[in-house]
Enzyme design. Sequence first.
Site, PDB file in Angstrom:
ATOM      1  N   ASN A  35      -7.658  23.932   3.538  1.00  0.00           N
ATOM      2  CA  ASN A  35      -6.395  23.602   4.140  1.00  0.00           C
ATOM      3  C   ASN A  35      -5.246  23.335   3.981  1.00  0.00           C
ATOM      4  OD1 ASN A  35      -6.057  22.963   1.509  1.00  0.00           O
ATOM      5  ND2 ASN A  35      -6.915  20.416   2.029  1.00  0.00           N
ATOM      6  N   TYR A 143     -11.188  13.431 -13.271  1.00  0.00           N
ATOM      7  CA  TYR A 143     -11.905  14.378 -12.188  1.00  0.00           C
ATOM      8  C   TYR A 143     -13.245  15.402 -12.924  1.00  0.00           C
ATOM      9  CZ  TYR A 143     -12.021  19.529 -12.352  1.00  0.00           C
ATOM     10  OH  TYR A 143     -12.036  21.499 -12.450  1.00  0.00           O
TER      11      TYR A 143
END
Length: 314
Positions: A35, A143
């Site tokens: 991306n 995370y």
Amino acid sequence: MSKILITGGCGFVGSNLIRQIVEQGRDSRIVVLDNETMGSPRDLPDIDLDYHKGDICDPAAVSRAVSGCDTIIHLAANTRVIESIEDPTLNFEVNVRGTFNILMAARDAGVSRVVMASTGGAILGDVEPPVHEGMVPQPAAPYGASKLAAEGYGSAFSASYGMQVTALRFSNVYGPRSYRKGSAVAHFFKQALDGKPITVYGDGSQVRDFVFVADLCRGILQAIDANVSGAFQLGSGKPTTINELLTEMKKVVGTGRWPDVNFADWRAGEVRRTYCDITKARTGFGFEPATPLSQGLEATWQWFLSQVGDTAKK
Ligand code: UDP
């Protein structure tokens, strides 16, 4: 010819890995889905690949990129621990839902093998190192939880749908092409280049396992060649404090250019000491991270200097 999809192929590890695949002369067609938040195909100018600009959170983009591939190396991720505490939703979307999209597309397209980047320290939390694959996970930040969930889906898809899924638990990776990273080595070198002070969070006694990116990439390809599945720690296997890292970096940069180092408060949610035991990767597929820290830092600094067109080392 094998067709390998590399998600996050424009990023730090991805761009190094693609170069290593080409250098090794592998009979593989490379497909990239990225991306462009952490790199761009302009960073891979000389490489012949099928490029898809797109997000792993977009199932249609993932399906298009996966089509015709036999192997996926899934590197695209949101990797910042402290940011994941500030914004756990974004971290979840990218790391859990994004990985789920990859696995679904892999299942539907009949992909035989998925290798995904995972993490050791963050999954296991504040435990006594060296960390290894046999330890019970207890993430201390979103995370780590997101990577644990991703590994869980990998294991489930492996058992339920007959594809081979391998989770490679990277330690702290450093090396050339890390300009966009906020991690310690990259950040400290950028501060040195800019003549700005370095801030150490805490007293610098925190321990990490710094692995050179070329060693790590060799490990990823060895894991693919060996057809292993399950989780493997990929690191240097050696503990280094931030103070020791700074001493080595100062030698490489030179005292004339070395910036001031300030010490600030510890950051909440940070793991204090982690390094990994790499026995399983060593015996499983011959992983051997051979680059000494001093040598890897020298190569990294030379790359940073080359980016600013500066050849004066000291
Ligand atoms: N660190 C630091 N100053 C910085 C960047 C990092 O003191 O400007 C410390 C950070 O607090 C951590 C270690 O260096 O203890 C490694 O940080 P990094 O973000 O590279 O990796 P992680 O914490 O995810 O292992």
